[in-house]
Enzyme design. Sequence first.
Site, PDB file in Angstrom:
ATOM      1  N   TYR A  52       0.826  -1.204   0.000  1.00  0.00           N
ATOM      2  CA  TYR A  52       0.000   0.000   0.000  1.00  0.00           C
ATOM      3  C   TYR A  52       0.864   1.260   0.000  1.00  0.00           C
ATOM      4  O   TYR A  52       1.825   1.380   0.766  1.00  0.00           O
ATOM      5  CB  TYR A  52      -0.928   0.024   1.222  1.00  0.00           C
ATOM      6  CG  TYR A  52      -1.688   1.335   1.347  1.00  0.00           C
ATOM      7  CD1 TYR A  52      -2.733   1.628   0.472  1.00  0.00           C
ATOM      8  CD2 TYR A  52      -1.320   2.292   2.284  1.00  0.00           C
ATOM      9  CE1 TYR A  52      -3.406   2.837   0.547  1.00  0.00           C
ATOM     10  CE2 TYR A  52      -1.992   3.501   2.376  1.00  0.00           C
ATOM     11  CZ  TYR A  52      -3.032   3.768   1.489  1.00  0.00           C
ATOM     12  OH  TYR A  52      -3.691   4.963   1.561  1.00  0.00           O
ATOM     13  N   HIS A  82      -5.094  15.983  -3.836  1.00  0.00           N
ATOM     14  CA  HIS A  82      -5.406  16.136  -2.417  1.00  0.00           C
ATOM     15  C   HIS A  82      -5.231  17.567  -1.916  1.00  0.00           C
ATOM     16  O   HIS A  82      -5.589  17.866  -0.774  1.00  0.00           O
ATOM     17  CB  HIS A  82      -4.546  15.190  -1.590  1.00  0.00           C
ATOM     18  CG  HIS A  82      -4.987  13.755  -1.646  1.00  0.00           C
ATOM     19  ND1 HIS A  82      -5.294  13.110  -2.822  1.00  0.00           N
ATOM     20  CD2 HIS A  82      -5.186  12.837  -0.660  1.00  0.00           C
ATOM     21  CE1 HIS A  82      -5.648  11.862  -2.557  1.00  0.00           C
ATOM     22  NE2 HIS A  82      -5.592  11.668  -1.262  1.00  0.00           N
ATOM     23  N   ASN A 194       0.686  12.042   4.828  1.00  0.00           N
ATOM     24  CA  ASN A 194      -0.030  11.143   5.724  1.00  0.00           C
ATOM     25  C   ASN A 194       0.515  11.295   7.138  1.00  0.00           C
ATOM     26  O   ASN A 194       1.355  10.524   7.592  1.00  0.00           O
ATOM     27  CB  ASN A 194       0.129   9.693   5.232  1.00  0.00           C
ATOM     28  CG  ASN A 194      -1.070   8.846   5.594  1.00  0.00           C
ATOM     29  OD1 ASN A 194      -1.881   9.218   6.418  1.00  0.00           O
ATOM     30  ND2 ASN A 194      -1.180   7.693   4.957  1.00  0.00           N
ATOM     31  N   TYR A 277     -15.366  35.669  43.934  1.00  0.00           N
ATOM     32  CA  TYR A 277     -14.645  34.493  43.451  1.00  0.00           C
ATOM     33  C   TYR A 277     -13.613  34.828  42.383  1.00  0.00           C
ATOM     34  O   TYR A 277     -12.554  34.212  42.311  1.00  0.00           O
ATOM     35  CB  TYR A 277     -15.629  33.469  42.875  1.00  0.00           C
ATOM     36  CG  TYR A 277     -16.514  32.773  43.875  1.00  0.00           C
ATOM     37  CD1 TYR A 277     -16.425  33.035  45.234  1.00  0.00           C
ATOM     38  CD2 TYR A 277     -17.453  31.842  43.445  1.00  0.00           C
ATOM     39  CE1 TYR A 277     -17.239  32.400  46.144  1.00  0.00           C
ATOM     40  CE2 TYR A 277     -18.278  31.197  44.345  1.00  0.00           C
ATOM     41  CZ  TYR A 277     -18.170  31.468  45.700  1.00  0.00           C
ATOM     42  OH  TYR A 277     -18.985  30.829  46.595  1.00  0.00           O
ATOM     43  N   ARG A 280     -10.746  35.945  44.615  1.00  0.00           N
ATOM     44  CA  ARG A 280     -10.362  35.010  45.668  1.00  0.00           C
ATOM     45  C   ARG A 280      -9.929  33.656  45.099  1.00  0.00           C
ATOM     46  O   ARG A 280      -9.085  32.961  45.662  1.00  0.00           O
ATOM     47  CB  ARG A 280     -11.549  34.818  46.618  1.00  0.00           C
ATOM     48  CG  ARG A 280     -11.180  34.163  47.913  1.00  0.00           C
ATOM     49  CD  ARG A 280     -12.357  33.727  48.761  1.00  0.00           C
ATOM     50  NE  ARG A 280     -13.613  34.400  48.508  1.00  0.00           N
ATOM     51  CZ  ARG A 280     -14.782  33.894  48.901  1.00  0.00           C
ATOM     52  NH1 ARG A 280     -14.835  32.716  49.512  1.00  0.00           N
ATOM     53  NH2 ARG A 280     -15.904  34.533  48.656  1.00  0.00           N
ATOM     54  N   PHE A 326      -1.714   7.808  11.755  1.00  0.00           N
ATOM     55  CA  PHE A 326      -2.134   9.122  11.251  1.00  0.00           C
ATOM     56  C   PHE A 326      -3.399   9.625  11.933  1.00  0.00           C
ATOM     57  O   PHE A 326      -3.794  10.777  11.735  1.00  0.00           O
ATOM     58  CB  PHE A 326      -2.408   9.041   9.741  1.00  0.00           C
ATOM     59  CG  PHE A 326      -3.315   7.893   9.376  1.00  0.00           C
ATOM     60  CD1 PHE A 326      -4.658   7.902   9.705  1.00  0.00           C
ATOM     61  CD2 PHE A 326      -2.803   6.785   8.721  1.00  0.00           C
ATOM     62  CE1 PHE A 326      -5.487   6.845   9.387  1.00  0.00           C
ATOM     63  CE2 PHE A 326      -3.628   5.722   8.390  1.00  0.00           C
ATOM     64  CZ  PHE A 326      -4.972   5.745   8.739  1.00  0.00           C
ATOM     65  N   GLU A 411     -12.520   5.027   5.296  1.00  0.00           N
ATOM     66  CA  GLU A 411     -12.049   5.849   6.407  1.00  0.00           C
ATOM     67  C   GLU A 411     -13.287   6.305   7.182  1.00  0.00           C
ATOM     68  O   GLU A 411     -13.792   7.409   7.003  1.00  0.00           O
ATOM     69  CB  GLU A 411     -11.217   7.011   5.860  1.00  0.00           C
ATOM     70  CG  GLU A 411      -9.992   6.488   5.114  1.00  0.00           C
ATOM     71  CD  GLU A 411      -9.360   7.479   4.159  1.00  0.00           C
ATOM     72  OE1 GLU A 411      -9.790   8.660   4.148  1.00  0.00           O
ATOM     73  OE2 GLU A 411      -8.444   7.087   3.418  1.00  0.00           O
TER      74      GLU A 411
END
Length: 501
Positions: A52, A82, A194, A277, A280, A326, A411
């Site tokens: 792959y 991409h 990746n 608050y 404090r 990834f 995915e």
Amino acid sequence: MVILTGETLTFQDLEAILYSGVKVGLSKACIEKIHASRRAVEQIVNEGRTVYGINTGFGKFSDVQIDVQNVEELQRNLILSHACGVGPLFSNKISQAMMVLRANALAKGYSGVRLEVVEMLLELVNKEVYPCIPQQGSLGASGDLAPLSHLALVVIGEGEVVYNGERMVTKDCFAQIGMKPLVLQAKEGLALINGTQAMTATGAVAYIEAERLSYQAELIASVTMEGLNGIMDAFDADVHIARGYPEQVETAARMRGYLKDSKLTTVQGELRVQDAYSMRCIPQVHGATWQTLSYVKEKLLIEMNAATDNPLIFDDGGKVISGGNFHGQPIAFAMDFLAIAMAELGNISERRVERLVNPQLNDLPPFLSPSPGLQSGAMIMQYVAASLVSENKTLAHPASVDSIPSSANQEDHVSMGTIGARHAMQVIENVRRVYAIEAICALQAVEIRGIERMASITSDFYEAAREIVPTIRADRVFSTDMERMAEWLRINKEHTVNNAV
């Protein structure tokens, strides 16, 4: 020079590169590892083994085998297709951090790239060439594919960069500085994109700025304590030791150090028995933010030195495993946590601003106005602070709880970590402006009380800050003051170190 080993990059190293222009190089050991993993890839290609990312398609196309003569085209097509980022660009610092972190990951020797790829990333860093990388478009799993593809475009001579403050096409920049683009070979395109470097770079820069701002927050809160004649008993060490959180104990100690010789603070019963608050509980609330920062820093340090590529090459190519390093879930959680913690640091500041300007809550002139009624003074500054903290409550909604499947359900679970990192950065920018507002109001309040009675450390801060924003003697365009103060806080290191204890 910072020498990358793939294992030892620290925040001090990254800050030196991004903020001080320190150069970057590679260790000799890394060079050997890079060569070894590259030989493994070349052997796989020569043997015609199906692996792959080396000679297959990507994502749902992982079962499509690619002929050896098309491997270079495959890598180029990957980067071009991409590079789908949209929206505003990441800052130059984040863009540079992405290159440093990607180079550091590749230097580990699990990715199979040539040495030239890593060296080119470092040359871009050292020559201060910043790839133009759109912020939006990453799902935070399968790596930060879209943003890192825009980074990779520059490696192959495509896309755009910022150089010497000018945005230009990469080819023109390379012509100016004498660089040549690379032709990516087997696996190199995938190895560049990746990974989690967009979210991690954004998170690392966000952390650096959050840490600086958190120290400034304590100092600014100390000036507010003086402006409101705050009660110091609540910062007594025994109170905080009794609870046991180290960060709370340390925050109280710094506050005591900042205010140790102040004649404007009080003790319980002197003017009132106890404070609200937002005054404090500064050690408890600010301390909790420091706890979160510690967690965030720990996760980022791991990720900054992590192998997040896929597949990873082990045993000189004897073992090539397609896994899921990834996936950005660890950073996604950390970034959501960072946004929440910093948003809360802003919330308590806004409440102190209200106490500084509201005449029902103090004995100062209404809205710190030099002429109440005729002049509005800091009235609308508190509006702005309220608006910013309200916006932060929306930005602090966790991104990591969402997931949308992609690549035809191959995915099917993603982290949204890059969205979380971007939101954390936006929160920090908003909080810085809130503290700029608190600082302006606190400075005005201590002037009314008498600056000669301030503590030594807060007095030094007052003198420096007054060079940035002058005393309010009449209404003016306060937007300019708020932005000037916020920018000063952003770049000012002098008042971020623990010099009080």
